[in-house]
Design a protein around this motif. Structure first.
Motif, short mmCIF file in Angstrom:
data_model
loop_
_atom_site.label_atom_id
_atom_site.label_comp_id
_atom_site.label_asym_id
_atom_site.label_seq_id
_atom_site.Cartn_x
_atom_site.Cartn_y
_atom_site.Cartn_z
N LYS A 496 0.79 -1.30 -0.17
CA LYS A 496 0.00 -0.11 0.06
C LYS A 496 0.86 1.32 0.10
O LYS A 496 0.22 2.49 -0.11
CB LYS A 496 -0.87 0.06 1.18
CG LYS A 496 -1.85 -0.99 1.18
CD LYS A 496 -2.77 -1.17 2.57
CE LYS A 496 -3.80 -2.35 2.41
NZ LYS A 496 -4.78 -2.11 3.56
N ALA A 497 2.16 1.22 0.13
CA ALA A 497 3.04 2.29 0.21
C ALA A 497 3.08 2.93 -1.08
O ALA A 497 2.97 2.43 -2.15
CB ALA A 497 4.50 1.82 0.62
N SER A 498 3.07 4.24 -1.19
CA SER A 498 3.28 4.98 -2.46
C SER A 498 4.52 5.06 -2.95
O SER A 498 5.57 4.92 -2.24
CB SER A 498 2.67 6.43 -1.96
OG SER A 498 3.42 7.17 -0.85
N PHE A 499 4.79 5.67 -4.13
CA PHE A 499 6.03 5.89 -4.76
C PHE A 499 7.00 6.58 -3.85
O PHE A 499 8.16 6.32 -3.68
CB PHE A 499 5.82 6.32 -6.22
CG PHE A 499 7.26 6.24 -6.95
CD1 PHE A 499 7.72 5.02 -7.37
CD2 PHE A 499 7.78 7.47 -7.30
CE1 PHE A 499 8.94 5.08 -8.16
CE2 PHE A 499 9.09 7.60 -8.03
CZ PHE A 499 9.68 6.48 -8.38
N GLU A 500 6.34 7.78 -3.41
CA GLU A 500 7.32 8.68 -2.50
C GLU A 500 7.56 8.05 -1.18
O GLU A 500 8.84 8.12 -0.60
CB GLU A 500 6.38 9.83 -2.49
CG GLU A 500 7.48 11.03 -1.54
CD GLU A 500 6.60 12.35 -1.35
OE1 GLU A 500 7.28 13.23 -0.72
OE2 GLU A 500 5.47 12.51 -2.03
N ASP A 501 6.69 7.33 -0.65
CA ASP A 501 7.11 6.38 0.61
C ASP A 501 8.29 5.70 0.25
O ASP A 501 9.10 5.45 1.16
CB ASP A 501 5.88 5.93 1.18
CG ASP A 501 5.06 6.92 1.59
OD1 ASP A 501 5.22 7.89 1.94
OD2 ASP A 501 3.47 6.31 1.74
N ILE A 502 8.17 5.08 -0.83
CA ILE A 502 9.31 3.75 -0.93
C ILE A 502 10.62 4.50 -1.24
O ILE A 502 11.46 4.16 -0.66
CB ILE A 502 9.00 3.14 -2.09
CG1 ILE A 502 7.71 2.16 -2.03
CG2 ILE A 502 9.94 2.21 -2.64
CD1 ILE A 502 7.01 1.66 -3.12
N ASN A 503 10.53 5.77 -2.00
CA ASN A 503 11.90 6.46 -2.22
C ASN A 503 12.70 6.90 -1.10
O ASN A 503 13.83 7.00 -0.81
CB ASN A 503 11.74 7.35 -3.23
CG ASN A 503 11.22 6.90 -4.60
OD1 ASN A 503 11.74 5.82 -4.88
ND2 ASN A 503 10.37 7.68 -5.49
N PHE A 504 11.58 7.46 0.06
CA PHE A 504 12.23 8.14 1.14
C PHE A 504 11.80 7.53 2.28
O PHE A 504 11.49 8.08 3.51
CB PHE A 504 11.77 9.67 1.17
CG PHE A 504 12.19 10.60 0.21
CD1 PHE A 504 13.28 10.79 -0.08
CD2 PHE A 504 11.10 10.58 -1.04
CE1 PHE A 504 13.59 11.58 -1.44
CE2 PHE A 504 11.29 11.30 -2.07
CZ PHE A 504 12.89 11.89 -2.33
#
Length: 738
Positions: A496-504
């Motif tokens: 469920k994590a977003s792309f930004e959550d994964i990057n940072f």
């Protein structure tokens, strides 16, 4: 003992990777144990529903005793052709019980075609066919053919449910029948035994009747033949005038033998006479002195008598000559007597010669007469012998016909006596009773077997898939299969994590495991840089979508807590670093610097994160590999080292393009990113080989998108795959919330 010690020593000296690791082999089973168990339960439930829908089958069994020696009033095994002492006899009886004839007879006697078990309603296909108007109806003849075919199919199905099993080392045989109807199972099992016994009695009675009919017909023929042979013998005796042919032949044989002896004696006498006459003819009949010396003459009795007289007279003359003179009257008388005796001797010899000559002629004539008589007797005897031969042949024919007639007459009497004696070939020892419980399906056993079989099947499938899966799934695989240092792993992000959550995620306090894992990678790299400068670190992968850019960013974030870091996007063909940090696509970067179209200050974005500067890829050039392999890029790195203690370079995948290989020789270290349980081992090994060939220094491998939950269940809950102190923090939060 020495040999065993050497073997043990050699076993201990073997490399550890040659010893079978059963724990590792069966780890996939523990990893997927709940899935395997769920699969087994589902399969067992489906099988249970299927078994519940099945019709229970009952089996009834009766036991027959097949008699080895049947009770008979008179032994006439030759009529029935049965040798019950042989094993083939019992095997034959078993096959008769299982025969289609017995099954069909039972089927018809019990009228099973109208029984509900066999009289099932028509199938859906038959009903649909009957409702279709355009389908031609069957003719009457075809209907009869189909009805017979249906009946034959029912009989075949009926016979398949019959089983005959002999009891070992006994004369017992068990007859079983399986049916959904328990009463029908017992009824059929008993009916098969009764039908078999009845059929054997009928067959026995039929054979007896046929034997009687055949023996009666043959007996009449033999009686006629016997009468004909006796009549022929009487006619033969009358025609040949025979009363006692055996006495006549014996008398003729004696007569021939006597004539043969007389012929032999006459022939001997004639031979002796002929021999003497030949001697006389050789010396002459007048030479008495020579004839007198012949043994044939001297041996004759009359000659011997005369010669004795001559000897006596000569002795007398000799005695008188000693006393008297030649002219003495006694001497004259003695000489006269001697002359008379000698004259008598000559006369006797002459008569003897004449007598022998006459005897030779008589012997020849007698021999001729005897020979003629012998030849006549021999001819009559030969005629009588042929008559005797014909006579004996007729007598033998009568004897043969008499024996056959008496034998068939005795056999007919036996069959007439035993025809009414019904001795059953078998009898029941146990009749079948109505079964109370079905024999199949054995639901509990089948469900248990299904459960364990599905467990085994699921385990085999898991082990097979695990054996076929040649990807890197853990740090242990990195060290054993790739022979590289495992720098660490990046946990797999939540779905469920977003792309930004994964990057940072490194800065997310709710994901301490992620930041700790990245710091572990940083520590591993730092430990390897002891005693040497490790300023420029290249991050690459084997194939696209392995997360090399994400690893580059996390390394930069980890080093930024201790020193100034520059993150360079060297993927000039498919850059993504600027997009992740929200930079515009026209932002100048590395490509602009290498093309010398812009300054360093414009190409570096400072403090996009604390202590983290970024140099994006910039404008995509037409010749990225030439730019990266130029001296300008090497000079740029040397210049940037003066301002940054750590430079992280994100490069393209090795198998996609060779840009990463060009950059690897210009960097202090190369970090290879491998997507967990995704990238094949051969591809990773080829990547490492290419980097080494390009004189790049691979410091280790980072396992990306590592599933910590599966690893936790896979390797055991020892806290390896959770942040240190996380359990304690969660416990404190729960206490505050309560």
């Amino acid at each position: 003992m020495i040999q065993n010690d050497n073997q043990a020593t050699s076993f201990l000296q073997q490399p550890m990777d040659q010893i079978v690791d059963f724990k590792k082999m069966f780890k996939p089973l523990f990893r997927y144990k709940w899935r395997i168990l769920t699969f087994s339960v589902l399969v067992s439930v489906l099988v249970s529903f299927f078994l519940l829908s099945m019709t229970p089958i009952f089996s009834a069994t009766s036991t027959l005793l097949i008699e080895s020696e049947q009770a008979k009033a008179i032994k006439i095994d030759e009529v029935y052709g049965i040798n019950s002492g042989q094993q083939e006899y019992y095997l034959t009886q078993f096959e008769i019980i299982k025969s289609r004839t017995i099954a069909e007879r039972v089927f018809n006697d019990l009228d099973l075609i109208n029984h509900p078990t066999f009289n099932q309603p028509p199938s859906l296909l038959s009903q649909l066919k009957s409702n279709l108007k355009f389908v031609p109806k069957e003719q009457a003849g075809e209907f009869n053919v189909d009805e017979n075919a249906v009946k034959q199919r029912l009989i075949e199905g009926f016979s398949k449910n019959i089983s005959v099993s002999p009891v070992r080392n006994t004369q017992l045989v068990k007859i079983s029948y399986e049916s959904p109807d328990a009463n029908l199972a017992a009824l059929v099992s008993n009916a098969i035994g009764d039908t078999y016994i009845l059929s054997q009695l009928e067959a026995k009675s039929g054979m007896t009747h046929k034997a009687n009919v055949w023996l009666g017909g043959r007996l009449e023929e033999l009686r006629l033949k016997l009468d004909e042979s006796e009549n022929r013998l009487e006619e033969f005796k009358i025609n040949n005038g025979l009363i006692d042919v055996e006495g006549v032949t014996a008398l003729d044989a004696k007569e021939l033998e006597s004539l043969r002896d007389e012929i032999t004696l006459a022939r001997s006498r004639k031979a002796q006479a002929d021999s003497f006459m030949s001697v006389v003819q050789r010396y002459g009949a007048t030479d008495i002195s020579r004839l007198e010396s012949l043994p044939e003459v001297t041996s004759h009795q009359s000659i011997q008598n005369v010669k004795r007289e001559v000897v006596l007279v000569e002795r007398k003359v000799s005695e008188l000559e000693q006393v008297y003179g030649p002219k003495h009257p006694k001497m004259i008388a003695a000489y006269a007597e001697l002359a008379t005796v000698e004259k008598n001797l000559h006369r006797q010899i002459t008569r003897l010669v004449q007598g022998i000559e006459d005897e030779a002629k008589t012997a020849a004539q007698k021999l001729q007469d005897l020979q003629t008589q012998f030849n006549d007797s021999k001819g009559s005897y030969q005629n009588l012998s042929s008559i005797d031969t014909d006579y004996r042949r007729l007598v033998r024919e009568i004897d043969t016909n008499q024996q056959l007639f008496e034998s068939f007459l005795a056999r007919q009497k036996e069959t007439e006596v035993t025809g009414d004696f019904d001795s059953p070939i078998a009898r029941f020892t146990d009749r079948a009773v109505v079964p109370l419980l079905p024999v199949k399906p054995k639901k509990k056993v089948l469900v248990l077997l299904t459960f364990f079989a599905s467990l085994v099947f699921g385990g085999v499938v898991v082990l097979l898939l695990e054996a076929l899966n040649d990807t890197v799934k853990s740090n242990e695989d990195v060290e054993k299969l790739l022979a590289q240092r495992a720098l660490g792993y990046i946990p797999k992000a939540n779905k469920k994590a977003s792309f930004e959550d994964i990057n940072f995620a490194f800065y997310d306090k709710n994901l301490p495991l992620h930041s700790e894992a990245v710091r572990t990678i940083r520590t591993s790299i730092s430990l390897m840089s002891i005693g040497s400068d490790l300023n420029t670190i290249e991050v690459t992968s084997s194939v696209p979508n392995e997360g090399k850019t994400n690893v580059s960013m996390n390394l930069a974030f980890a080093y930024s807590t201790m020193e100034k870091v520059l993150l360079i996007d060297a993927d000039l063909r498919k850059s993504s670093l600027g997009v992740r940090f929200g930079l515009p696509t026209y932002q100048p970067g590395l490509a602009n610097l290498l093309a010398k179209t812009d300054s360093v200050e414009n190409c570096i974005i400072s403090d996009i994160k604390p202590n983290v500067d970024i140099m994006p890829a910039g404008a995509i050039p037409l010749n990225p590999q030439e730019l990266l392999s130029s001296e300008t890029f090497a000079e740029l790195l040397a210049e940037l080292k003066k301002s940054y203690t750590k430079i992280i370079i994100d490069t393209p995948p090795v198998h996609a393009v060779s840009d990463a290989l060009v950059i690897s020789s210009k960097c202090d270290a190369v970090v290879v990113v491998v997507k967990s349980a995704n990238t094949r081992i051969d591809a990773i090994k080829m990547t490492l080989a290419k980097i080494n060939q390009a004189r790049g220094k691979v410091v280790g491998v980072v396992l990306n998108q590592f599933n910590t939950k599966e690893a936790k269940h896979y390797n055991g809950d020892y806290g390896y795959y959770q942040a240190y102190g996380q359990d304690y923090a969660i416990k404190q939060d729960n206490e505050k919330a309560s």
